[in-house]
Design a protein around this motif. Structure first.
Motif, PDB file in Angstrom:
ATOM      1  N   VAL A 117     -42.832  29.672   0.027  1.00 48.95           N
ATOM      2  CA  VAL A 117     -43.326  29.057   1.266  1.00 48.95           C
ATOM      3  C   VAL A 117     -44.695  29.616   1.630  1.00 48.95           C
ATOM      4  CG1 VAL A 117     -42.912  28.857   3.750  1.00 48.95           C
ATOM      5  CG2 VAL A 117     -41.025  28.525   2.153  1.00 48.95           C
ATOM      6  N   ILE A 118     -44.870  30.942   1.506  1.00 45.80           N
ATOM      7  CA  ILE A 118     -46.165  31.559   1.820  1.00 45.80           C
ATOM      8  C   ILE A 118     -47.257  31.023   0.912  1.00 45.80           C
ATOM      9  CG2 ILE A 118     -47.449  33.739   1.800  1.00 45.80           C
ATOM     10  CD1 ILE A 118     -44.852  35.128   2.662  1.00 45.80           C
ATOM     11  N   SER A 119     -46.901  30.846  -0.368  1.00 48.99           N
ATOM     12  CA  SER A 119     -47.906  30.374  -1.324  1.00 48.99           C
ATOM     13  C   SER A 119     -48.368  28.953  -1.028  1.00 48.99           C
ATOM     14  CB  SER A 119     -47.345  30.445  -2.744  1.00 48.99           C
ATOM     15  OG  SER A 119     -46.397  29.414  -2.970  1.00 48.99           O
ATOM     16  N   ALA A 120     -47.544  28.202  -0.285  1.00 56.15           N
ATOM     17  CA  ALA A 120     -47.914  26.827   0.046  1.00 56.15           C
ATOM     18  C   ALA A 120     -49.171  26.767   0.901  1.00 56.15           C
ATOM     19  CB  ALA A 120     -46.761  26.125   0.768  1.00 56.15           C
ATOM     20  N   PHE A 121     -49.495  27.858   1.580  1.00 56.58           N
ATOM     21  CA  PHE A 121     -50.660  27.888   2.465  1.00 56.58           C
ATOM     22  C   PHE A 121     -51.878  28.544   1.803  1.00 56.58           C
ATOM     23  CE2 PHE A 121     -46.840  27.786   5.065  1.00 56.58           C
ATOM     24  CZ  PHE A 121     -47.126  26.735   5.924  1.00 56.58           C
ATOM     25  N   ARG A 122     -51.772  28.818   0.505  1.00 52.42           N
ATOM     26  CA  ARG A 122     -52.893  29.426  -0.196  1.00 52.42           C
ATOM     27  C   ARG A 122     -54.027  28.425  -0.377  1.00 52.42           C
ATOM     28  NH1 ARG A 122     -53.665  30.383  -5.696  1.00 52.42           N
ATOM     29  NH2 ARG A 122     -51.601  29.532  -6.136  1.00 52.42           N
ATOM     30  N   ARG A 123     -55.231  28.904  -0.233  1.00 51.88           N
ATOM     31  CA  ARG A 123     -56.392  28.021  -0.357  1.00 51.88           C
ATOM     32  C   ARG A 123     -56.512  27.467  -1.772  1.00 51.88           C
ATOM     33  NH1 ARG A 123     -61.313  31.237   2.772  1.00 51.88           N
ATOM     34  NH2 ARG A 123     -60.385  31.159   4.861  1.00 51.88           N
ATOM     35  N   GLY A 124     -57.076  26.267  -1.829  1.00 53.55           N
ATOM     36  CA  GLY A 124     -57.379  25.665  -3.120  1.00 53.55           C
ATOM     37  C   GLY A 124     -56.233  24.916  -3.759  1.00 53.55           C
ATOM     38  N   ARG A 125     -55.088  24.857  -3.112  1.00 49.80           N
ATOM     39  CA  ARG A 125     -53.951  24.151  -3.690  1.00 49.80           C
ATOM     40  C   ARG A 125     -53.994  22.691  -3.290  1.00 49.80           C
ATOM     41  NH1 ARG A 125     -48.380  27.246  -3.924  1.00 49.80           N
ATOM     42  NH2 ARG A 125     -48.355  25.928  -5.771  1.00 49.80           N
ATOM     43  N   THR A 126     -53.521  21.853  -4.197  1.00 49.06           N
ATOM     44  CA  THR A 126     -53.473  20.423  -3.910  1.00 49.06           C
ATOM     45  C   THR A 126     -52.300  20.124  -2.988  1.00 49.06           C
ATOM     46  OG1 THR A 126     -52.072  20.029  -5.844  1.00 49.06           O
ATOM     47  CG2 THR A 126     -54.477  19.873  -6.153  1.00 49.06           C
ATOM     48  N   LEU A 127     -52.324  18.937  -2.372  1.00 47.02           N
ATOM     49  CA  LEU A 127     -51.277  18.573  -1.424  1.00 47.02           C
ATOM     50  C   LEU A 127     -49.911  18.589  -2.086  1.00 47.02           C
ATOM     51  CD1 LEU A 127     -50.337  17.559   1.316  1.00 47.02           C
ATOM     52  CD2 LEU A 127     -50.853  15.224   0.547  1.00 47.02           C
ATOM     53  N   ASP A 128     -49.817  18.024  -3.314  1.00 49.59           N
ATOM     54  CA  ASP A 128     -48.516  17.979  -3.977  1.00 49.59           C
ATOM     55  C   ASP A 128     -47.986  19.374  -4.273  1.00 49.59           C
ATOM     56  OD1 ASP A 128     -50.832  17.624  -5.906  1.00 49.59           O
ATOM     57  OD2 ASP A 128     -49.233  18.229  -7.282  1.00 49.59           O
ATOM     58  N   ALA A 129     -48.880  20.293  -4.649  1.00 45.00           N
ATOM     59  CA  ALA A 129     -48.454  21.666  -4.930  1.00 45.00           C
ATOM     60  C   ALA A 129     -47.982  22.365  -3.664  1.00 45.00           C
ATOM     61  CB  ALA A 129     -49.592  22.455  -5.561  1.00 45.00           C
ATOM     62  N   ARG A 130     -48.664  22.102  -2.545  1.00 43.48           N
ATOM     63  CA  ARG A 130     -48.250  22.695  -1.270  1.00 43.48           C
ATOM     64  C   ARG A 130     -46.855  22.216  -0.860  1.00 43.48           C
ATOM     65  NH1 ARG A 130     -52.362  24.999   1.824  1.00 43.48           N
ATOM     66  NH2 ARG A 130     -54.474  24.657   1.041  1.00 43.48           N
ATOM     67  N   VAL A 131     -46.672  20.894  -0.935  1.00 42.76           N
ATOM     68  CA  VAL A 131     -45.386  20.325  -0.533  1.00 42.76           C
ATOM     69  C   VAL A 131     -44.262  20.849  -1.419  1.00 42.76           C
ATOM     70  CG1 VAL A 131     -44.056  18.200  -0.336  1.00 42.76           C
ATOM     71  CG2 VAL A 131     -46.430  18.252   0.444  1.00 42.76           C
TER      72      VAL A 131
END
Length: 595
Positions: A117-131
């Protein structure tokens, strides 16, 4: 680059064929765990240990988060190490208990979920990777909490969902290997399907977590609730058999009958005053003076909520299918819950004296219920656990309750030969569940019988948890499956319960041959739980001791079918009871009839 980034990048650049093998291994291991959740604890621990290690490898390879970044994020390195360390811990300590395996799996799932969950807010990630990272993280935390809340059924709930996770992640890694998608972007951006495949898998995982949580909640929700009626008064009267309170009762009662639930005084195993509950049912028609069937019910459980008067089916749950026949014959019913079911325990499951006291005192207390208009005559009926209780009731009636006019005792498939019963339980489907009730009662009441001496360390948590579930509640089905798995390890006992202090206590609770009232003992010839050879041996001992016994065996009848309405036992039981209430004499000595 740092060393950890180099290590992660090295894993990410593994040959496609090797990544495919890792993915296939994950899928195969996941399938093995999902479809064999009730295997032995030792083998399941090995499968889970290997699965934890493989999960760590998949994090490093790239199946854990869906990024196409060239570098391995530090959080993934930490997660991979935790997976691998947890797996090694499970593998190198094969004697782990169910609770410890649950704890390791739970910590791994929760930590991995939080980091995801924390990694979902890391910069540079695409929307699909965040979700995908967020959804997988939430699902992981949910699975971990299930492992902590239900440690005894981790074998079913957590093992299945952990196996499902291995399948999903393994399929994703296999897809990446086949499509040639790497995190170096050497072949350009992945396809839309490739980008969103992880998100789809994350949604599936979250739905699985929600479904598992819902199933767990529904299973837990089946436990009856003990209300204030069962609370003992501040000062319990010293005299046994006194009515404390009564109130109207309607659940499961025939239209032509009136019923109450009662709270009354009795005597505990230690000889001290105790409180028990029960039910009283009488015909609506008639002038009163009803003869009483003093019913001792079959197994409903060991825990306090398992009283028949609390259950949805208060009569059939304890194998009393003949309440309509009782009422139609103009008889009344007095049915004890026993000590510890409904009231505070422990419940003396398959422990004779205090169970007999509860039955005799229920009969006494019911006489204080003026509206019931009970007569003086009493015949005891009991089945299974209650059959043994009926024998004990007859054996102690003269000395404990000479004021109870006992006209007869009918023990139906009684739990009489307790060592023989315990020897047979490993051969019975779900027999370990009954064994957990016996262990719970005997360890609670007898200080010389302990879990440490008789129950395998790996099974102790499961046995304790199972003993807290009622036979009729939904969670018992899961209990049976869990215990079936453990019994292949090979069983829940580390020592034979028929030996040592446990064996001595079982022998002490064989009903003595001191029944002065006429005795009918009915037994199903096809009974798989209380087997005929063990019953034959018990009856032979009774006969040798000079006890009168009318022993009847019914062909083709298993344990519960023996007392169902279509059983040939039913007309025999009614006829025999009618004769006892009429004062007709019985043949002395022992008779054996096969029907």
């Amino acid at each position: 680059m740092t060393e950890r980034t180099t290590i992660g990048s090295w894993f990410a650049r593994l040959p496609r064929w090797l990544r495919a093998v890792i993915g296939l291994a994950s899928v195969a291991l996941g399938i093995a765990i999902v479809f064999r959740p009730t295997t032995s604890l030792g083998l399941l621990a090995i499968l889970i240990g290997l699965g934890l290690i493989l999960s760590g490898v998949l994090e490093l390879v790239g199946g854990g988060d869906g990024d196409d970044d060239e570098r391995t994020p530090p959080w993934r390195i930490v997660t991979a190490v935790l997976w691998i360390v947890g797996g090694a811990f499970v593998l190198f300590f094969p004697g782990l208990t169910v609770r410890m395996v649950a704890l390791v799996v739970a910590i791994a799932l929760i930590v991995n979920g939080v980091l995801s969950v924390i990694s979902a807010f890391r910069r540079g990630r695409t929307l699909d990777a965040r979700v995908a990272a967020a959804l997988l993280g939430v699902a992981g935390v949910a699975f971990g909490l299930l492992a902590l809340l239900w440690p005894d059924i981790t074998l079913l709930v957590v093992a299945v969902v952990f196996g499902a996770r291995l399948i999903v992640v393994g399929l994703l890694e296999l897809w990446r290997a086949i499509r040639g998608t790497t995190r170096t972007r050497e072949r350009g951006a992945p396809s839309t399907l490739g980008r969103w495949a992880k998100t789809i898998a994350a949604v599936v995982a979250l739905l699985l977590a929600i479904a598992a949580g819902s199933v767990s909640a529904s299973l837990r929700g089946g436990t009856p609730v003990v209300d204030d009626f069962y609370a003992a008064p501040r000062d319990v009267p010293d005299e046994p058999g006194k009515l404390i309170r009564a109130e109207s009762f309607t659940r499961g009662v025939p239209d032509n009958a009136t019923a109450w639930r009662i709270l009354y005084t009795t005597t505990g195993e230690d000889g001290e005053p105790a409180v028990a509950s029960g039910l009283v049912v009488v015909p609506k028609s008639g002038d009163g003076d009803y003869p009483v069937i003093d019913w001792t019910h079959g197994t409903t459980g060991f825990a306090q909520p398992c009283a028949p008067s609390l259950l949805e089916e208060p009569f059939e749950s304890g194998a009393l299918f003949l309440l309509p026949e009782i009422i139609d014959n103009g008889w009344a019913l007095v049915a004890t819950d026993y000590i510890g079911l409904g009231t505070e325990g422990p419940h003396p499951y398959l422990i004779g004296a205090s169970t007999a006291y509860a039955a005799l005192d229920a009969r006494r207390a019911a006489s204080d219920l003026d509206d019931a208009r009970l007569g003086d005559q009493t015949v005891v009926w009991g089945h299974s656990q209650g059959g043994g209780a009926a024998l004990w009731t007859g054996a102690l009636a003269d000395s404990y309750a000479p004021d109870v006019e006992l006209a007869g005792v009918a023990a139906l498939a009684p739990a009489s030969n307790l060592p023989g019963l315990m020897e047979n339980l490993p051969e019975v489907t779900g027999g370990s569940l009954f064994a957990s009730f016996v262990v719970g009662a005997y360890t609670a009441i007898y200080p010389d019988v302990t879990y440490r001496e008789y129950v395998r360390p790996g099974a102790e948590v499961t046995v304790r948890e199972m003993a807290d579930r009622c036979l009729a509640e939904p969670g018992a089905a899961v209990s049976v499956l869990s215990l079936l798995g453990l019994s292949r390890d090979p069983e829940i006992f580390s020592e034979d319960p028929t030996t040592g202090p446990f064996g001595d206590r079982l022998t002490e609770n064989i009903p003595p041959a001191t029944i002065s009232a006429p005795l009918l003992l009915g037994q199903g010839a096809a009974d798989q739980l209380v087997v005929p050879p063990a019953q034959d041996a018990f009856v032979a001992d009774y006969c040798d001791a000079g006890q009168q016994v009318d022993y009847r065996l019914y062909a083709g009848r298993d344990h519960v079918p023996l007392v169902e309405p279509d059983s040939p036992l039913v007309p025999d039981l009614v006829e025999w009871t009618t004769a006892r209430l009429a004062g007709e004499p019985v043949e002395p000595g022992c008779t054996r009839t096969e029907r």
